[in-house]
Scaffold this motif. Structure first.
Motif, PDB file in Angstrom:
ATOM      1  N   ASP A 458       1.219  -1.176   0.018  1.00 10.14           N
ATOM      2  CA  ASP A 458      -0.351   0.113  -0.106  1.00 10.14           C
ATOM      3  C   ASP A 458       0.629   0.846   0.277  1.00 10.14           C
ATOM      4  OD1 ASP A 458      -0.104   0.642   3.033  1.00 10.14           O
ATOM      5  OD2 ASP A 458       0.259  -1.082   3.186  1.00 10.14           O
ATOM      6  N   TYR A 462       0.672   4.285  -2.747  1.00 14.13           N
ATOM      7  CA  TYR A 462       0.284   5.464  -2.557  1.00 14.13           C
ATOM      8  C   TYR A 462       1.471   6.208  -3.092  1.00 14.13           C
ATOM      9  CZ  TYR A 462       0.852   9.779   0.495  1.00 14.13           C
ATOM     10  OH  TYR A 462       1.170  10.642   0.478  1.00 14.13           O
ATOM     11  N   HIS A 484      -2.026  -4.265   1.704  1.00 15.55           N
ATOM     12  CA  HIS A 484      -2.147  -3.274   2.670  1.00 15.55           C
ATOM     13  C   HIS A 484      -2.650  -3.465   3.644  1.00 15.55           C
ATOM     14  CE1 HIS A 484      -4.424   0.249   4.351  1.00 15.55           C
ATOM     15  NE2 HIS A 484      -5.715   0.383   2.920  1.00 15.55           N
ATOM     16  N   ASP A 486      -1.618  -1.463   6.073  1.00 12.45           N
ATOM     17  CA  ASP A 486      -1.864  -0.262   6.092  1.00 12.45           C
ATOM     18  C   ASP A 486      -0.552   0.493   7.038  1.00 12.45           C
ATOM     19  OD1 ASP A 486      -3.187   3.142   7.126  1.00 12.45           O
ATOM     20  OD2 ASP A 486      -3.553   1.876   8.844  1.00 12.45           O
ATOM     21  N   LEU A 512      -5.510   5.160   4.438  1.00  7.61           N
ATOM     22  CA  LEU A 512      -6.305   5.140   3.199  1.00  7.61           C
ATOM     23  C   LEU A 512      -6.968   3.973   2.916  1.00  7.61           C
ATOM     24  CD1 LEU A 512      -3.489   7.456   1.640  1.00  7.61           C
ATOM     25  CD2 LEU A 512      -5.605   8.298   2.280  1.00  7.61           C
ATOM     26  N   ASP A 513      -7.914   4.281   2.171  1.00 10.11           N
ATOM     27  CA  ASP A 513      -9.379   3.656   1.361  1.00 10.11           C
ATOM     28  C   ASP A 513      -8.782   3.624  -0.015  1.00 10.11           C
ATOM     29  OD1 ASP A 513     -11.095   2.115  -0.396  1.00 10.11           O
ATOM     30  OD2 ASP A 513     -12.023   2.207   1.892  1.00 10.11           O
ATOM     31  N   PHE A 514      -8.585   2.805  -0.544  1.00  7.03           N
ATOM     32  CA  PHE A 514      -7.871   2.663  -2.244  1.00  7.03           C
ATOM     33  C   PHE A 514      -9.273   3.025  -2.763  1.00  7.03           C
ATOM     34  CE2 PHE A 514      -3.910   1.869  -0.750  1.00  7.03           C
ATOM     35  CZ  PHE A 514      -3.381   3.337  -0.269  1.00  7.03           C
ATOM     36  N   GLN A 515     -10.699   2.681  -2.491  1.00  5.13           N
ATOM     37  CA  GLN A 515     -11.100   2.397  -3.348  1.00  5.13           C
ATOM     38  C   GLN A 515     -11.426   3.072  -4.148  1.00  5.13           C
ATOM     39  OE1 GLN A 515     -14.622   0.433  -1.477  1.00  5.13           O
ATOM     40  NE2 GLN A 515     -16.011   0.550  -4.027  1.00  5.13           N
ATOM     41  N   GLU A 516     -11.885   4.557  -3.512  1.00  8.04           N
ATOM     42  CA  GLU A 516     -12.651   6.011  -4.729  1.00  8.04           C
ATOM     43  C   GLU A 516     -11.969   6.150  -5.205  1.00  8.04           C
ATOM     44  OE1 GLU A 516     -14.058   8.145  -1.705  1.00  8.04           O
ATOM     45  OE2 GLU A 516     -15.989   7.214  -1.681  1.00  8.04           O
ATOM     46  N   ARG A 527     -12.102  -5.804  -3.238  1.00 12.23           N
ATOM     47  CA  ARG A 527     -11.752  -6.313  -2.067  1.00 12.23           C
ATOM     48  C   ARG A 527     -11.882  -7.328  -1.334  1.00 12.23           C
ATOM     49  NH1 ARG A 527     -13.324  -2.238   0.841  1.00 12.23           N
ATOM     50  NH2 ARG A 527     -11.720  -0.984   1.146  1.00 12.23           N
ATOM     51  N   GLU A 552      -7.621  -6.033  -3.785  1.00 11.77           N
ATOM     52  CA  GLU A 552      -7.039  -5.655  -2.495  1.00 11.77           C
ATOM     53  C   GLU A 552      -7.250  -6.792  -1.636  1.00 11.77           C
ATOM     54  OE1 GLU A 552      -7.323  -1.157  -0.453  1.00 11.77           O
ATOM     55  OE2 GLU A 552      -8.730  -2.922   0.895  1.00 11.77           O
ATOM     56  N   ARG A 554      -6.175  -7.259   2.865  1.00 11.98           N
ATOM     57  CA  ARG A 554      -5.688  -6.587   3.829  1.00 11.98           C
ATOM     58  C   ARG A 554      -5.121  -7.267   5.197  1.00 11.98           C
ATOM     59  NH1 ARG A 554      -8.519  -0.662   5.902  1.00 11.98           N
ATOM     60  NH2 ARG A 554      -9.055   0.096   3.542  1.00 11.98           N
TER      61      ARG A 554
END
Length: 580
Positions: A458, A462, A484, A486, A512-516, A527, A552, A554
């Motif tokens: 992640d 980023y 991910h 974090d 951060l949430d990477f979906q949007e 996910r 994704e 996690r």
């Protein structure tokens, strides 16, 4: 009284001699005393002392021209170095191999007003082929090995076409009298790599003969194939090892892990965890042949450091600018690597029966490690399990780009090679996290007929979010497996984790949430939470090959680190029973 911290300077001079230096032009001074005495006491070097630095530079230039050989030019610190500049400029434009060695004050005396301390590192700028800052000698064997290797590399670069000058800046701490060469004993002898330079791009015949002879007399040979891009070389090395019964350690970026149609009977796939588990009990080779760049595995680097001094280590590279970050090379063969392997294959060694026990020991150890990895990753869900699920789901001929930090280490250590062929890429030149996404898009654009998959952490994702624009702008399909945790999961596996109270300064949680973000760039975001979901999503994405698709998964940092430690303990117990 002699300063024994300076004995590695003798190794430096020996490295120059081994690489072909026979003349040194020295401008007398105080700070270059260690070098002056080391040259004076080296019987194979003719020393000229020239009191005017500007004249000395041009004298050395003429000497190198007339002999067609590399010549050392050495002075003290300060303005003496600047007086060499005209000769250095001429050597660069005239393609003359000068080795300019400037003595210097140590780092702590720079930019603080110390006498005769000027900014010497890199001072010749664009007029040298290579500029190197040496470490201050500390009397250690490691520094001596580095000194010998860098001396040889400096000469090799100076002689590589087109010839030209190199600059080696050498800082020294007082007192400046090194021990006499005659007072050195066996503990002060370090291997000086012997470089076989290519002829018209081909390895020298003498180099092939020496390697062939070393292998014929070996009892425990080992081949190592580091990161490199040629599938032909990977196939040739693997086939040679299979034919001769030689264990092969192939890096995950070597293109040898996932070859099509070549069942490898000698590849030791899980050597990273095996060496970590075996520790000092790992069987030591007597001849090592290494191709490609520096391998990913830290365990292998430690294994190299434990090898005895009498081990012959052949480093094969396509250029004199060879790579040996462990400083263990005894012989360096420059030239076309594939040609060398084919020459070896044309002269069968026929030693497989004698090497059978050696090979079988490695295979048994690899087998027990593989069994532990397979059982553990089936039972536990962590980054290593996800990596295995990813690779198992990829279609043949996928281009897999692997991110740095944990992804490359997990792929190297935990994934079995028995599957359809893959081409595996990574940015391991400097192993950074910059531009990973954009590089993967470039790979995809260059190999548009094959599906391309990026596996990335992640933090790396980023760092290059802007690179996602390539999916829409250039209509390039790319599947991304986003691991991910974090922020900075690698640090849970490093020494920083021993200080839990300050670990937050390394792990950089970002929330951060990477979906949007993915959707903003026109991508599809999925996910997943287990191996089955991950495999299904990867198969669907690589089958469709439409635009940007981010999958994704996690994980928690602390939980994953505990699982890795548990797996390492299980592997250690299993391997110890084999190697004892």
């Amino acid at each position: 009284m002699a300063n024994w911290d300076l004995w590695p300077v003798h190794s430096f001079v020996d490295g120059l001699v081994a690489a072909g230096v026979r003349q040194a032009v020295i401008s007398p001074g105080s700070r270059n005393t260690p070098l002056t005495l080391a040259f004076a006491e080296q019987p194979d070097v003719q020393v000229y002392t020239h009191m005017d630095e500007r004249s000395a530079g041009f004298f050395a230039l003429g000497l190198a021209r007339s002999t067609n050989a590399p010549v050392v030019l050495c002075c003290t610190s300060g303005t003496a170095t600047a007086n060499y500049y005209p000769a250095v400029m001429e050597a660069f434009e005239a393609r003359v191999p000068l080795i300019v060695v400037t003595a210097d004050r140590p780092h702590q005396l720079r930019d603080v007003g110390a006498n005769q301390a000027v900014r010497q590192p890199g001072m010749y700028a664009g007029h040298v082929k290579w500029a190197l800052e040496m470490p201050v000698p500390d009397g250690s064997v490691g520094i001596a090995r580095h000194a010998a290797a860098m001396a040889g590399r400096g000469v090799a670069v100076a002689l590589a076409s087109p010839c030209g000058p190199v600059h080696i800046n050498y800082p020294f701490v007082e007192p400046l009298l090194p021990p006499l060469r005659a007072d050195l004993d066996a503990s002060h002898r370090v291997p000086v790599p012997k470089l076989y330079r290519p002829l018209a791009g081909q390895p020298a015949a003498a180099a092939t003969d020496r390697l062939h002879a070393a292998l014929r007399s070996a009892e425990r040979p080992l081949f190592v194939l580091g990161p490199q891009s040629s599938a032909l070389l990977a196939r040739a090395v693997a086939a040679f090892c299979d034919a001769e019964g030689i264990p092969l350690f192939a890096d995950v970026l070597s293109q040898a892990r996932f070859l099509d149609g070549l069942p490898s009977s000698t590849q030791i796939a899980h050597y990273d965890m095996l060496l970590l588990a075996a520790g000092d009990r790992a069987p030591l080779p007597d001849v090592v042949v290494r191709f490609g760049a520096q391998p990913t595995s830290k365990s292998l680097a430690g294994f190299f450091q434990r090898m005895p001094g009498q081990t012959q280590v052949f480093v094969v590279d396509d250029t004199e600018w060879y790579r040996d970050a462990s400083f263990v090379a005894t012989d360096v063969i420059a030239g076309d690597e594939l040609s060398l392997v084919r020459r070896l294959a044309s002269q069968p060694l026929d030693q497989g029966a004698r090497w059978q026990d050696h090979l079988q020991l490695w295979r048994r150890a690899d087998g027990v490690v593989r069994a532990q990895i397979e059982a553990f990753t089936e039972e536990h869900w962590f980054e290593g399990s996800a990596m295995r699920s990813l690779v198992d789901a990829l279609p043949a001929n996928t281009q897999l780009f692997i991110g740095n930090s944990r992804p490359i280490r997990d792929l190297d250590a935990l994934v079995n090679p028995s599957r359809p062929p893959l081409a595996v890429f990574g940015n391991r030149g400097v192993s950074g996290i910059d531009g990973i996404v954009s590089t993967a898009f470039g790979i995809a654009a260059g190999g548009a007929s094959h599906p391309t998959v990026l596996c990335v952490g992640d933090v790396s994702f980023y760092h290059d979010l802007n690179g996602l624009l390539a999916a829409r702008r250039f209509e390039i399909p790319l599947t991304v497996l986003l691991i991910h945790n974090d922020g900075g999961g690698i640090f849970q596996h490093l020494s920083q984790a021993q200080r839990s109270e300050t670990l937050e300064y390394f792990t950089t949680p970002h929330g951060l949430d990477f979906q949007e973000i993915t959707q903003a760039y026109g991508g599809v975001f999925t996910r997943v939470g287990n191996a089955e979901e991950l495999a299904r999503a990867v198969r669907q994405a690589t089958g469709e090959q439409k635009g940007l698709q981010v999958i994704e998964v996690r994980f928690g940092n602390a939980e994953s680190a505990a699982l890795y430690r548990k797996l390492q303990r299980l592997a250690q117990d299993a391997v110890q029973a084999v190697v004892e």
